[in-house]
Design a protein around this motif. Structure first.
Motif, mmCIF file in Angstrom:
data_model
loop_
_atom_site.group_PDB
_atom_site.id
_atom_site.type_symbol
_atom_site.label_atom_id
_atom_site.label_comp_id
_atom_site.label_asym_id
_atom_site.label_seq_id
_atom_site.Cartn_x
_atom_site.Cartn_y
_atom_site.Cartn_z
ATOM 1 N N THR A 128 -58.834 -24.502 -106.113
ATOM 2 C CA THR A 128 -58.029 -23.635 -106.962
ATOM 3 C C THR A 128 -58.405 -23.845 -108.424
ATOM 4 N N ARG A 129 -58.590 -22.725 -109.121
ATOM 5 C CA ARG A 129 -58.887 -22.775 -110.562
ATOM 6 C C ARG A 129 -57.736 -22.084 -111.296
ATOM 7 N N TYR A 130 -57.294 -22.716 -112.344
ATOM 8 C CA TYR A 130 -56.209 -22.159 -113.129
ATOM 9 C C TYR A 130 -56.773 -21.656 -114.444
ATOM 10 N N SER A 131 -56.331 -20.460 -114.836
ATOM 11 C CA SER A 131 -56.793 -19.888 -116.097
ATOM 12 C C SER A 131 -55.849 -20.284 -117.213
ATOM 13 N N LYS A 132 -56.303 -20.080 -118.434
ATOM 14 C CA LYS A 132 -55.489 -20.426 -119.599
ATOM 15 C C LYS A 132 -54.323 -19.462 -119.756
ATOM 16 N N ASN A 133 -54.499 -18.223 -119.325
ATOM 17 C CA ASN A 133 -53.487 -17.192 -119.492
ATOM 18 C C ASN A 133 -52.659 -17.004 -118.227
ATOM 19 N N SER A 134 -52.152 -18.054 -117.666
ATOM 20 C CA SER A 134 -51.314 -17.915 -116.457
ATOM 21 C C SER A 134 -49.877 -17.692 -116.883
#
Length: 187
Positions: free
Chosen positions: A180-186
């Motif tokens: 899983t990759r999380y973006s900065k704009n979540s």
């Protein structure tokens, strides 16, 4: 010993090699973010080496040595920098576990023993050296190559089985594919 005079040929050669070394290092530094292109170039070099071995029908010892070296690099690439089996043994003596057991335990990311860039650089250098050796008759030793291929395959299977068992036992995955990759704009 006294330092060489600036007008001597040795100083001029030393200055040029230092300059060339800096330029070479600058190109290496610029190539760092281009992972795909670097590996494609290494793949092309590997293909050229393989075609050289197949069409020349020789230099099997060079190819076998290169295969063993690349296997060693690959294992170092898959192995964590800090071996959990050793840490677990030390933790057992102290009465604590090295792996997180609760949600609030410290997260420890996977750190490789051999980083990707060093793996690529060492593999590319080794393939280039092997390719250069395949043009010198001194390295063309007569051997029965099927034995080398079978021995390398057995060695590969045994070492990879051991490595996979180690990964399963200590629950680590050395690849980021599928994680899983999380973006900065979540939001």
């Amino acid at each position: 010993m006294d330092a060489p005079e600036p007008d001597t040929p040795f100083a001029a050669v030393s200055a040029q090699t230092t300059r060339v070394g800096r330029i070479y290092q600058a190109y290496l530094d610029k190539s760092t973010p281009f992972i795909t292109y670097r590996w494609v170039g290494t793949g092309i070099l590997t293909l050229a080496f393989a075609l050289r071995i197949v069409f020349a029908q020789g230099w099997y010892i060079v190819a076998y040595s290169l295969g063993i070296y690349l296997l060693n690099l690959f294992l170092a690439f898959l192995t964590p920098k800090f071996d959990p089996s050793l840490e677990q043994d030390e933790g057992m003596e102290a009465g604590e576990s090295s792996l997180p057991t609760k949600e609030d335990s410290e997260f420890r990311p996977f750190v490789r023993r051999l980083p990707e860039f060093k793996f690529w650089y060492s593999a590319t250098k080794a393939i280039a050296i092997g390719f250069a050796c395949s043009w010198s008759e001194i390295f063309n030793l007569p051997v029965f190559w099927p034995v080398l291929v079978v021995y390398w395959l057995i060695l590969f299977c045994l070492t990879m089985r051991r490595q996979i068992q180690h990964m399963i036992k200590y629950r680590y995955v050395p690849f980021t594919v599928g994680k899983t990759r999380y973006s900065k704009n979540s939001s």
